[in-house]
Design an enzyme around this catalytic site. Sequence first.
Site, PDB file in Angstrom:
ATOM      1  N   ARG A 220       3.683 -40.203 -88.634  1.00  0.00           N
ATOM      2  CA  ARG A 220       3.879 -40.107 -87.180  1.00  0.00           C
ATOM      3  C   ARG A 220       4.230 -38.686 -86.777  1.00  0.00           C
ATOM      4  O   ARG A 220       3.801 -38.190 -85.737  1.00  0.00           O
ATOM      5  CB  ARG A 220       4.981 -41.077 -86.731  1.00  0.00           C
ATOM      6  CG  ARG A 220       4.478 -42.513 -86.713  1.00  0.00           C
ATOM      7  CD  ARG A 220       5.613 -43.487 -86.687  1.00  0.00           C
ATOM      8  NE  ARG A 220       6.441 -43.374 -85.513  1.00  0.00           N
ATOM      9  CZ  ARG A 220       7.712 -43.778 -85.467  1.00  0.00           C
ATOM     10  NH1 ARG A 220       8.294 -44.293 -86.519  1.00  0.00           N
ATOM     11  NH2 ARG A 220       8.397 -43.652 -84.347  1.00  0.00           N
TER      12      ARG A 220
ATOM     13  N   ARG B 291      -0.588 -38.769 -74.673  1.00  0.00           N
ATOM     14  CA  ARG B 291      -0.274 -38.244 -75.995  1.00  0.00           C
ATOM     15  C   ARG B 291      -1.342 -37.291 -76.507  1.00  0.00           C
ATOM     16  O   ARG B 291      -1.248 -36.786 -77.614  1.00  0.00           O
ATOM     17  CB  ARG B 291      -0.168 -39.394 -76.966  1.00  0.00           C
ATOM     18  CG  ARG B 291       1.201 -39.485 -77.638  1.00  0.00           C
ATOM     19  CD  ARG B 291       1.281 -40.866 -78.223  1.00  0.00           C
ATOM     20  NE  ARG B 291       2.208 -41.023 -79.264  1.00  0.00           N
ATOM     21  CZ  ARG B 291       3.331 -41.738 -79.152  1.00  0.00           C
ATOM     22  NH1 ARG B 291       3.692 -42.243 -78.009  1.00  0.00           N
ATOM     23  NH2 ARG B 291       4.088 -41.922 -80.190  1.00  0.00           N
TER      24      ARG B 291
ATOM     25  N   ARG C  31      17.328 -46.338 -87.382  1.00  0.00           N
ATOM     26  CA  ARG C  31      17.150 -47.044 -86.105  1.00  0.00           C
ATOM     27  C   ARG C  31      16.939 -48.550 -86.309  1.00  0.00           C
ATOM     28  O   ARG C  31      16.196 -48.973 -87.174  1.00  0.00           O
ATOM     29  CB  ARG C  31      15.938 -46.456 -85.376  1.00  0.00           C
ATOM     30  CG  ARG C  31      15.573 -47.223 -84.112  1.00  0.00           C
ATOM     31  CD  ARG C  31      14.789 -46.411 -83.149  1.00  0.00           C
ATOM     32  NE  ARG C  31      13.487 -45.980 -83.658  1.00  0.00           N
ATOM     33  CZ  ARG C  31      12.687 -45.150 -82.992  1.00  0.00           C
ATOM     34  NH1 ARG C  31      13.065 -44.644 -81.830  1.00  0.00           N
ATOM     35  NH2 ARG C  31      11.521 -44.814 -83.495  1.00  0.00           N
TER      36      ARG C  31
ATOM     37  N   LYS D 118      13.546 -40.329 -76.870  1.00  0.00           N
ATOM     38  CA  LYS D 118      12.856 -40.538 -75.585  1.00  0.00           C
ATOM     39  C   LYS D 118      13.206 -41.896 -74.970  1.00  0.00           C
ATOM     40  O   LYS D 118      13.549 -41.970 -73.797  1.00  0.00           O
ATOM     41  CB  LYS D 118      11.320 -40.478 -75.776  1.00  0.00           C
ATOM     42  CG  LYS D 118      10.832 -39.161 -76.334  1.00  0.00           C
ATOM     43  CD  LYS D 118       9.309 -39.132 -76.437  1.00  0.00           C
ATOM     44  CE  LYS D 118       8.711 -40.099 -77.429  1.00  0.00           C
ATOM     45  NZ  LYS D 118       8.891 -39.782 -78.847  1.00  0.00           N
TER      46      LYS D 118
ATOM     47  N   ARG E 289      11.642 -51.381 -86.945  1.00  0.00           N
ATOM     48  CA  ARG E 289      10.215 -51.290 -86.624  1.00  0.00           C
ATOM     49  C   ARG E 289       9.418 -51.018 -87.894  1.00  0.00           C
ATOM     50  O   ARG E 289       9.835 -50.204 -88.718  1.00  0.00           O
ATOM     51  CB  ARG E 289       9.985 -50.139 -85.642  1.00  0.00           C
ATOM     52  CG  ARG E 289       9.930 -50.573 -84.212  1.00  0.00           C
ATOM     53  CD  ARG E 289       9.943 -49.415 -83.255  1.00  0.00           C
ATOM     54  NE  ARG E 289       8.939 -48.386 -83.498  1.00  0.00           N
ATOM     55  CZ  ARG E 289       8.779 -47.322 -82.729  1.00  0.00           C
ATOM     56  NH1 ARG E 289       9.554 -47.155 -81.662  1.00  0.00           N
ATOM     57  NH2 ARG E 289       7.870 -46.421 -82.998  1.00  0.00           N
TER      58      ARG E 289
HETATM   59  P1  ADP Z   1       7.301 -42.747 -81.293  1.00  0.00           P
HETATM   60  O1  ADP Z   1       7.253 -41.888 -80.087  1.00  0.00           O
HETATM   61  O2  ADP Z   1       8.662 -42.850 -81.859  1.00  0.00           O
HETATM   62  O3  ADP Z   1       6.260 -42.432 -82.324  1.00  0.00           O
HETATM   63  P2  ADP Z   1       6.262 -45.071 -79.824  1.00  0.00           P
HETATM   64  O4  ADP Z   1       6.960 -46.371 -79.755  1.00  0.00           O
HETATM   65  O5  ADP Z   1       6.135 -44.250 -78.600  1.00  0.00           O
HETATM   66  O6  ADP Z   1       6.998 -44.274 -80.981  1.00  0.00           O
HETATM   67  O7  ADP Z   1       4.785 -45.307 -80.419  1.00  0.00           O
HETATM   68  C1  ADP Z   1       4.539 -46.109 -81.531  1.00  0.00           C
HETATM   69  C2  ADP Z   1       3.052 -46.097 -81.876  1.00  0.00           C
HETATM   70  O8  ADP Z   1       2.293 -46.644 -80.777  1.00  0.00           O
HETATM   71  C3  ADP Z   1       2.445 -44.727 -82.119  1.00  0.00           C
HETATM   72  O9  ADP Z   1       2.644 -44.286 -83.436  1.00  0.00           O
HETATM   73  C4  ADP Z   1       0.975 -44.997 -81.791  1.00  0.00           C
HETATM   74  O10 ADP Z   1       0.313 -45.657 -82.848  1.00  0.00           O
HETATM   75  C5  ADP Z   1       1.052 -45.981 -80.639  1.00  0.00           C
HETATM   76  N1  ADP Z   1       1.000 -45.296 -79.315  1.00  0.00           N
HETATM   77  C6  ADP Z   1       1.997 -45.238 -78.390  1.00  0.00           C
HETATM   78  N2  ADP Z   1       1.602 -44.531 -77.305  1.00  0.00           N
HETATM   79  C7  ADP Z   1       0.342 -44.127 -77.551  1.00  0.00           C
HETATM   80  C8  ADP Z   1      -0.602 -43.347 -76.832  1.00  0.00           C
HETATM   81  N3  ADP Z   1      -0.330 -42.827 -75.626  1.00  0.00           N
HETATM   82  N4  ADP Z   1      -1.810 -43.112 -77.409  1.00  0.00           N
HETATM   83  C9  ADP Z   1      -2.127 -43.624 -78.604  1.00  0.00           C
HETATM   84  N5  ADP Z   1      -1.281 -44.352 -79.343  1.00  0.00           N
HETATM   85  C10 ADP Z   1      -0.061 -44.622 -78.836  1.00  0.00           C
END
Ligand code: ADP
Length: 217
Positions: free
Chosen positions: A163, A84, A119, A13, A152
Amino acid sequence: MKILIMGPPGAGKGTIAEMLQENFDVVHLSSGDILRDAIKENNPLGMKAKAFMEKGVLVPDEIIIEIMKEKINADAFVLDGFPRNLVQVKKLEDADIKIDIVLNLQVSEETVISRISGRRICAQCGKIYHLKNMPPKKEDICDVCNGKLYQREDDKPQTIKERLNTYREQTEELVKYYDEKNILENIDAGGNKETTYDKITGLEWLKKRKYKSKAGL
Ligand code: ADP
Protein backbone atom coordinates in the site's frame (compact mmCIF):
# COMPACT_ATOMS: atom_id res chain seq x y z
CA MET A 1 -16.71 23.72 2.44
CA LYS A 2 -15.11 20.97 0.36
CA ILE A 3 -12.05 19.46 1.96
CA LEU A 4 -9.81 16.76 0.55
CA ILE A 5 -7.67 14.94 3.09
CA MET A 6 -4.53 13.23 1.76
CA GLY A 7 -1.57 11.34 3.12
CA PRO A 8 -0.11 7.84 3.07
CA PRO A 9 -1.95 4.90 4.60
CA GLY A 10 -1.76 5.26 8.37
CA ALA A 11 -1.40 9.05 8.30
CA GLY A 12 -4.66 9.37 10.25
CA LYS A 13 -6.94 10.56 7.45
CA GLY A 14 -9.96 8.64 8.73
CA THR A 15 -9.46 9.68 12.35
CA ILE A 16 -9.05 13.37 11.53
CA ALA A 17 -11.92 13.34 9.06
CA GLU A 18 -14.18 11.86 11.76
CA MET A 19 -13.13 14.66 14.16
CA LEU A 20 -13.94 17.27 11.53
CA GLN A 21 -17.30 15.65 10.93
CA GLU A 22 -18.05 15.70 14.65
CA ASN A 23 -17.30 19.39 15.06
CA PHE A 24 -18.27 20.95 11.76
CA ASP A 25 -21.14 20.54 9.35
CA VAL A 26 -19.25 18.33 6.94
CA VAL A 27 -19.76 14.69 6.03
CA HIS A 28 -16.86 12.28 5.98
CA LEU A 29 -16.73 10.45 2.66
CA SER A 30 -14.14 7.70 2.81
CA SER A 31 -13.65 5.69 -0.38
CA GLY A 32 -12.11 2.85 1.64
CA ASP A 33 -15.12 2.70 4.02
CA ILE A 34 -17.53 2.96 1.08
CA LEU A 35 -15.75 0.04 -0.62
CA ARG A 36 -15.71 -2.04 2.57
CA ASP A 37 -19.47 -1.37 3.03
CA ALA A 38 -20.09 -2.40 -0.58
CA ILE A 39 -18.28 -5.67 0.10
CA LYS A 40 -20.28 -6.27 3.29
CA GLU A 41 -23.48 -5.75 1.32
CA ASN A 42 -22.33 -8.12 -1.44
CA ASN A 43 -22.64 -5.30 -3.95
CA PRO A 44 -21.25 -6.58 -7.30
CA LEU A 45 -18.90 -3.60 -7.66
CA GLY A 46 -17.65 -4.19 -4.12
CA MET A 47 -17.02 -7.83 -4.88
CA LYS A 48 -14.95 -6.84 -7.91
CA ALA A 49 -12.92 -4.44 -5.75
CA LYS A 50 -12.19 -6.93 -2.97
CA ALA A 51 -9.20 -8.78 -4.45
CA PHE A 52 -7.43 -5.51 -5.34
CA MET A 53 -7.92 -4.14 -1.84
CA GLU A 54 -6.58 -7.27 -0.23
CA LYS A 55 -3.45 -6.99 -2.33
CA GLY A 56 -2.97 -3.33 -1.39
CA VAL A 57 -3.22 -2.04 -4.96
CA LEU A 58 -5.69 0.47 -6.37
CA VAL A 59 -9.11 -0.71 -7.44
CA PRO A 60 -9.57 -0.04 -11.20
CA ASP A 61 -10.73 3.52 -11.89
CA GLU A 62 -14.01 2.55 -13.56
CA ILE A 63 -15.12 0.62 -10.44
CA ILE A 64 -14.20 3.26 -7.87
CA ILE A 65 -15.59 6.08 -10.01
CA GLU A 66 -18.89 4.23 -10.43
CA ILE A 67 -19.12 3.75 -6.66
CA MET A 68 -18.05 7.27 -5.68
CA LYS A 69 -20.16 9.23 -8.14
CA GLU A 70 -23.33 8.34 -6.24
CA LYS A 71 -21.78 9.37 -2.93
CA ILE A 72 -20.16 12.74 -3.61
CA ASN A 73 -23.30 14.82 -3.57
CA ALA A 74 -23.07 16.81 -0.34
CA ASP A 75 -22.23 20.56 -0.38
CA ALA A 76 -19.83 20.22 2.48
CA PHE A 77 -17.60 17.20 2.88
CA VAL A 78 -14.24 15.81 3.86
CA LEU A 79 -13.21 13.54 1.04
CA ASP A 80 -10.83 10.82 2.16
CA GLY A 81 -9.16 8.35 -0.21
CA PHE A 82 -10.57 9.72 -3.47
CA PRO A 83 -9.15 10.92 -5.85
CA ARG A 84 -6.05 8.74 -5.73
CA ASN A 85 -4.60 9.34 -9.19
CA LEU A 86 -4.85 11.92 -11.96
CA VAL A 87 -7.61 10.08 -13.84
CA GLN A 88 -9.79 10.34 -10.73
CA VAL A 89 -8.85 14.01 -10.26
CA LYS A 90 -10.04 14.66 -13.80
CA LYS A 91 -13.35 12.87 -13.13
CA LEU A 92 -13.97 15.07 -10.12
CA GLU A 93 -13.23 18.18 -12.14
CA ASP A 94 -15.43 17.03 -15.04
CA ALA A 95 -18.27 16.64 -12.55
CA ASP A 96 -17.67 20.27 -11.50
CA ILE A 97 -16.77 19.35 -7.96
CA LYS A 98 -14.34 21.97 -6.78
CA ILE A 99 -12.12 21.21 -3.80
CA ASP A 100 -11.47 24.28 -1.60
CA ILE A 101 -8.55 22.97 0.41
CA VAL A 102 -6.31 19.90 0.47
CA LEU A 103 -4.96 18.83 3.85
CA ASN A 104 -1.82 16.78 3.29
CA LEU A 105 -1.05 14.77 6.42
CA GLN A 106 2.69 14.12 6.64
CA VAL A 107 4.20 11.29 8.68
CA SER A 108 7.36 9.22 8.62
CA GLU A 109 7.32 5.70 7.23
CA GLU A 110 8.26 4.31 10.65
CA THR A 111 5.22 5.94 12.26
CA VAL A 112 2.96 4.74 9.47
CA ILE A 113 4.03 1.12 9.90
CA SER A 114 3.61 1.18 13.67
CA ARG A 115 0.20 2.86 13.39
CA ILE A 116 -1.15 0.49 10.78
CA SER A 117 0.04 -2.68 12.42
CA GLY A 118 -1.62 -1.72 15.74
CA ARG A 119 -4.86 -0.46 14.20
CA ARG A 120 -8.09 -2.20 15.17
CA ILE A 121 -11.58 -1.25 14.02
CA CYS A 122 -15.03 -1.84 15.47
CA ALA A 123 -16.94 -4.23 13.21
CA GLN A 124 -20.20 -2.59 14.25
CA CYS A 125 -19.69 1.21 14.31
CA GLY A 126 -16.34 1.64 12.54
CA LYS A 127 -14.56 3.44 15.40
CA ILE A 128 -10.80 3.24 15.04
CA TYR A 129 -8.51 2.10 17.88
CA HIS A 130 -4.79 1.44 18.25
CA LEU A 131 -3.47 -1.33 20.50
CA LYS A 132 -0.88 1.01 22.03
CA ASN A 133 -1.89 4.61 21.33
CA MET A 134 -5.68 4.39 21.62
CA PRO A 135 -6.56 1.06 23.24
CA PRO A 136 -10.18 0.17 24.02
CA LYS A 137 -11.07 -0.07 27.72
CA LYS A 138 -11.88 -3.79 27.33
CA GLU A 139 -9.63 -5.86 25.11
CA ASP A 140 -11.06 -6.32 21.60
CA ILE A 141 -14.37 -4.62 22.50
CA CYS A 142 -15.54 -1.21 21.28
CA ASP A 143 -15.99 1.41 24.07
CA VAL A 144 -18.89 3.01 22.23
CA CYS A 145 -21.10 0.15 21.06
CA ASN A 146 -19.59 -3.05 22.51
CA GLY A 147 -18.91 -4.29 18.96
CA LYS A 148 -16.03 -6.66 18.35
CA LEU A 149 -12.76 -5.14 17.12
CA TYR A 150 -11.04 -6.59 14.07
CA GLN A 151 -7.90 -5.99 12.02
CA ARG A 152 -8.38 -4.98 8.40
CA GLU A 153 -7.12 -7.68 6.05
CA ASP A 154 -4.89 -5.11 4.31
CA ASP A 155 -3.45 -3.90 7.64
CA LYS A 156 -1.50 -7.14 7.97
CA PRO A 157 2.27 -6.64 7.57
CA GLN A 158 2.69 -8.18 4.13
CA THR A 159 0.16 -5.77 2.58
CA ILE A 160 1.29 -2.58 4.33
CA LYS A 161 4.44 -2.29 2.21
CA GLU A 162 2.45 -2.75 -0.99
CA ARG A 163 0.00 0.00 0.00
CA LEU A 164 2.87 2.35 0.77
CA ASN A 165 4.40 1.63 -2.65
CA THR A 166 1.05 2.21 -4.34
CA TYR A 167 0.75 5.52 -2.52
CA ARG A 168 4.23 6.64 -3.54
CA GLU A 169 3.91 5.55 -7.13
CA GLN A 170 0.38 6.71 -7.90
CA THR A 171 -1.09 9.06 -5.33
CA GLU A 172 1.77 11.21 -4.10
CA GLU A 173 1.92 13.13 -7.38
CA LEU A 174 -1.47 14.65 -6.53
CA VAL A 175 0.21 16.57 -3.71
CA LYS A 176 2.26 18.46 -6.31
CA TYR A 177 -0.80 18.94 -8.50
CA TYR A 178 -2.80 20.58 -5.71
CA ASP A 179 0.21 22.57 -4.53
CA GLU A 180 0.46 24.12 -7.99
CA LYS A 181 -3.20 25.07 -7.67
CA ASN A 182 -2.33 26.81 -4.40
CA ILE A 183 -4.84 24.92 -2.31
CA LEU A 184 -2.46 22.60 -0.48
CA GLU A 185 -1.76 22.74 3.26
CA ASN A 186 0.97 20.45 4.60
CA ILE A 187 0.20 19.29 8.11
CA ASP A 188 2.70 17.52 10.35
CA ALA A 189 0.65 14.52 11.46
CA GLY A 190 3.36 12.64 13.34
CA GLY A 191 2.00 13.53 16.79
CA ASN A 192 -1.24 12.50 18.44
CA LYS A 193 -4.65 13.12 16.89
CA GLU A 194 -5.47 16.16 19.06
CA THR A 195 -2.23 17.90 18.06
CA THR A 196 -2.90 17.26 14.38
CA TYR A 197 -6.51 18.37 14.69
CA ASP A 198 -5.47 21.61 16.44
CA LYS A 199 -3.05 22.36 13.60
CA ILE A 200 -5.90 22.02 11.13
CA THR A 201 -8.44 24.11 13.03
CA GLY A 202 -5.70 26.70 13.52
CA LEU A 203 -5.31 27.19 9.76
CA GLU A 204 -6.18 30.71 8.60
CA TRP A 205 -8.38 29.17 5.91
CA LEU A 206 -10.70 27.58 8.43
CA LYS A 207 -10.75 30.63 10.67
CA LYS A 208 -11.46 32.98 7.75
CA ARG A 209 -14.41 30.86 6.67
CA LYS A 210 -16.10 31.58 10.02
CA TYR A 211 -17.67 28.23 9.50
CA LYS A 212 -20.41 27.58 11.98
CA SER A 213 -19.56 24.36 13.74
CA LYS A 214 -21.82 22.20 15.85
CA ALA A 215 -19.51 22.87 18.78
CA GLY A 216 -20.10 26.61 18.33
CA LEU A 217 -16.51 27.41 17.43
P1 ADP B 1 -5.48 3.64 3.18
O1 ADP B 1 -5.59 5.07 2.81
O2 ADP B 1 -5.08 3.45 4.59
O3 ADP B 1 -4.67 2.81 2.22
P2 ADP B 1 -8.28 3.11 2.48
O4 ADP B 1 -9.26 2.53 3.42
O5 ADP B 1 -8.44 4.52 2.04
O6 ADP B 1 -6.87 2.88 3.16
O7 ADP B 1 -8.21 2.19 1.16
C1 ADP B 1 -8.14 0.80 1.22
C2 ADP B 1 -8.04 0.21 -0.19
O8 ADP B 1 -9.22 0.55 -0.94
C3 ADP B 1 -6.89 0.73 -1.03
O9 ADP B 1 -5.69 0.04 -0.77
C4 ADP B 1 -7.43 0.49 -2.44
O10 ADP B 1 -7.32 -0.87 -2.82
C5 ADP B 1 -8.91 0.79 -2.30
N1 ADP B 1 -9.23 2.20 -2.65
C6 ADP B 1 -9.69 3.16 -1.80
N2 ADP B 1 -9.87 4.33 -2.46
C7 ADP B 1 -9.52 4.11 -3.73
C8 ADP B 1 -9.46 4.92 -4.90
N3 ADP B 1 -9.80 6.22 -4.88
N4 ADP B 1 -9.01 4.36 -6.05
C9 ADP B 1 -8.67 3.07 -6.11
N5 ADP B 1 -8.69 2.25 -5.05
C10 ADP B 1 -9.11 2.74 -3.87
